[in-house]
Write a protein that holds these residues in place. Structure first.
Motif, PDB file in Angstrom:
ATOM      1  N   GLU A  52      14.855  11.257   4.548  1.00  0.00           N
ATOM      2  CA  GLU A  52      14.520  12.130   5.668  1.00  0.00           C
ATOM      3  C   GLU A  52      14.474  11.383   6.993  1.00  0.00           C
ATOM      4  O   GLU A  52      14.766  11.952   8.037  1.00  0.00           O
ATOM      5  CB  GLU A  52      13.164  12.805   5.424  1.00  0.00           C
ATOM      6  N   ASP A  53      14.117  10.087   6.953  1.00  0.00           N
ATOM      7  CA  ASP A  53      14.058   9.309   8.189  1.00  0.00           C
ATOM      8  C   ASP A  53      15.439   8.791   8.611  1.00  0.00           C
ATOM      9  O   ASP A  53      15.564   7.942   9.462  1.00  0.00           O
ATOM     10  CB  ASP A  53      13.056   8.160   8.066  1.00  0.00           C
ATOM     11  N   LYS A  54      16.499   9.325   7.979  1.00  0.00           N
ATOM     12  CA  LYS A  54      17.911   8.996   8.264  1.00  0.00           C
ATOM     13  C   LYS A  54      18.315   7.611   7.775  1.00  0.00           C
ATOM     14  O   LYS A  54      19.415   7.160   8.027  1.00  0.00           O
ATOM     15  CB  LYS A  54      18.251   9.131   9.754  1.00  0.00           C
ATOM     16  N   SER A  55      17.434   6.916   7.073  1.00  0.00           N
ATOM     17  CA  SER A  55      17.815   5.630   6.484  1.00  0.00           C
ATOM     18  C   SER A  55      18.653   5.895   5.237  1.00  0.00           C
ATOM     19  O   SER A  55      18.598   6.981   4.656  1.00  0.00           O
ATOM     20  CB  SER A  55      16.570   4.811   6.123  1.00  0.00           C
ATOM     21  N   PHE A  56      19.433   4.926   4.868  1.00  0.00           N
ATOM     22  CA  PHE A  56      20.264   5.046   3.673  1.00  0.00           C
ATOM     23  C   PHE A  56      20.065   3.798   2.837  1.00  0.00           C
ATOM     24  O   PHE A  56      19.999   2.695   3.360  1.00  0.00           O
ATOM     25  CB  PHE A  56      21.743   5.197   4.035  1.00  0.00           C
ATOM     26  N   GLY A  57      19.978   3.986   1.552  1.00  0.00           N
ATOM     27  CA  GLY A  57      19.816   2.838   0.664  1.00  0.00           C
ATOM     28  C   GLY A  57      20.729   2.950  -0.535  1.00  0.00           C
ATOM     29  O   GLY A  57      20.988   4.039  -1.038  1.00  0.00           O
ATOM     30  N   HIS A  70      22.679  -4.653  -0.330  1.00  0.00           N
ATOM     31  CA  HIS A  70      23.093  -4.638   1.067  1.00  0.00           C
ATOM     32  C   HIS A  70      24.539  -5.073   1.218  1.00  0.00           C
ATOM     33  O   HIS A  70      25.061  -5.146   2.321  1.00  0.00           O
ATOM     34  CB  HIS A  70      22.164  -5.521   1.906  1.00  0.00           C
ATOM     35  N   GLU A  71      25.176  -5.386   0.099  1.00  0.00           N
ATOM     36  CA  GLU A  71      26.589  -5.742   0.076  1.00  0.00           C
ATOM     37  C   GLU A  71      27.246  -4.933  -1.023  1.00  0.00           C
ATOM     38  O   GLU A  71      26.561  -4.392  -1.894  1.00  0.00           O
ATOM     39  CB  GLU A  71      26.745  -7.245  -0.183  1.00  0.00           C
ATOM     40  N   PRO A  72      28.561  -4.871  -1.031  1.00  0.00           N
ATOM     41  CA  PRO A  72      29.245  -4.106  -2.075  1.00  0.00           C
ATOM     42  C   PRO A  72      28.873  -4.611  -3.468  1.00  0.00           C
ATOM     43  O   PRO A  72      28.616  -5.788  -3.672  1.00  0.00           O
ATOM     44  CB  PRO A  72      30.730  -4.368  -1.790  1.00  0.00           C
ATOM     45  N   VAL A  73      28.864  -3.689  -4.414  1.00  0.00           N
ATOM     46  CA  VAL A  73      28.522  -4.034  -5.786  1.00  0.00           C
ATOM     47  C   VAL A  73      29.470  -3.291  -6.726  1.00  0.00           C
ATOM     48  O   VAL A  73      29.908  -2.187  -6.415  1.00  0.00           O
ATOM     49  CB  VAL A  73      27.045  -3.689  -6.086  1.00  0.00           C
ATOM     50  N   VAL A  74      29.830  -3.919  -7.826  1.00  0.00           N
ATOM     51  CA  VAL A  74      30.671  -3.291  -8.840  1.00  0.00           C
ATOM     52  C   VAL A  74      29.947  -3.331 -10.172  1.00  0.00           C
ATOM     53  O   VAL A  74      29.277  -4.309 -10.484  1.00  0.00           O
ATOM     54  CB  VAL A  74      32.042  -3.976  -8.991  1.00  0.00           C
ATOM     55  N   GLY A  97      39.942 -15.136   9.554  1.00  0.00           N
ATOM     56  CA  GLY A  97      38.742 -15.094  10.380  1.00  0.00           C
ATOM     57  C   GLY A  97      37.875 -13.862  10.168  1.00  0.00           C
ATOM     58  O   GLY A  97      37.073 -13.516  11.019  1.00  0.00           O
ATOM     59  N   GLY A  98      38.024 -13.197   9.025  1.00  0.00           N
ATOM     60  CA  GLY A  98      37.229 -11.999   8.777  1.00  0.00           C
ATOM     61  C   GLY A  98      36.649 -11.986   7.379  1.00  0.00           C
ATOM     62  O   GLY A  98      36.541 -13.015   6.726  1.00  0.00           O
ATOM     63  N   SER A  99      36.303 -10.800   6.921  1.00  0.00           N
ATOM     64  CA  SER A  99      35.736 -10.606   5.592  1.00  0.00           C
ATOM     65  C   SER A  99      35.963  -9.162   5.175  1.00  0.00           C
ATOM     66  O   SER A  99      35.933  -8.259   6.022  1.00  0.00           O
ATOM     67  CB  SER A  99      34.243 -10.912   5.602  1.00  0.00           C
ATOM     68  N   LEU A 100      36.188  -8.936   3.898  1.00  0.00           N
ATOM     69  CA  LEU A 100      36.326  -7.564   3.410  1.00  0.00           C
ATOM     70  C   LEU A 100      35.083  -6.744   3.720  1.00  0.00           C
ATOM     71  O   LEU A 100      35.163  -5.553   3.987  1.00  0.00           O
ATOM     72  CB  LEU A 100      36.563  -7.554   1.892  1.00  0.00           C
TER      73      LEU A 100
END
Length: 181
Positions: A52-57, A70-74, A97-100
């Protein structure tokens, strides 16, 4: 879990309590019938919540514990192979110079389709139609088969351009990338 919480911390606490109750009911209470080491309830699940507070987990439920992600998980039978493919693809991104993990959702969808197709090609316990659901601050959206193919084709186009300087033809380059469904 509708109306389970109003904040991310509250959701994590509530889902942990539900998970422990299920563990107690199906594992601890059944030991007298199944034996001391029996754990019939031991799922590995991913749970997402928009509060409800617009947070997402995003939470990984494993071994009766809830872990914020907090990072992608499989997860699943092809999880190890998927992590390997992600690691290999990410190496190229690091060189550039980046990251997926920093890519926008639109680009990650095509890459995810490729990773899923690689896993399905190599893991005998994986297969079937690829389904992708995007969960973000706008809510939950299931992508159509056409949208998945469009994203995957865009990924193939980017990869084809990247390999073109090697002198390979477009057909040769497309043979490198799986075209699964």
């Amino acid at each position: 879990f509708p109306n389970i919480s109003s904040s991310e911390i509250e959701f994590q606490d509530n889902i942990q309590k539900i998970f422990w109750r299920a563990h107690k009911k199906y594992n601890l209470d059944s030991r007298e019938f199944l034996g001391n080491d029996a754990c019939p309830f031991n799922p590995t699940l991913l749970v997402g919540a928009k509060n409800e507070d617009k947070s997402f987990g995003l939470y990984l439920l494993k071994n009766t514990m809830v872990y914020p992600q907090h990072e992608p998980v499989v997860i699943g039978s092809g999880g190890n192979l998927a992590r390997l493919v992600i690691k290999i693809l990410n190496r190229g991104m690091v060189v550039a110079g980046g990251s997926l993990h920093e890519l926008p959702v639109e680009e990650v969808i095509g890459i995810s389709c490729y990773i899923i197709n690689e896993v399905k090609e190599s893991d005998s316990q994986s297969g079937g139609e690829t389904k992708v659901v995007v969960v973000d601050s706008n809510g939950v959206m299931t992508l159509s088969r056409e949208k998945l193919q469009e994203n995957f084709d865009r990924f193939l186009g980017i990869m084809t351009m990247g390999f073109a300087p090697l002198g390979l033809s477009e057909d040769d380059i497309k043979k490198i990338w799986l075209h699964g469904k």
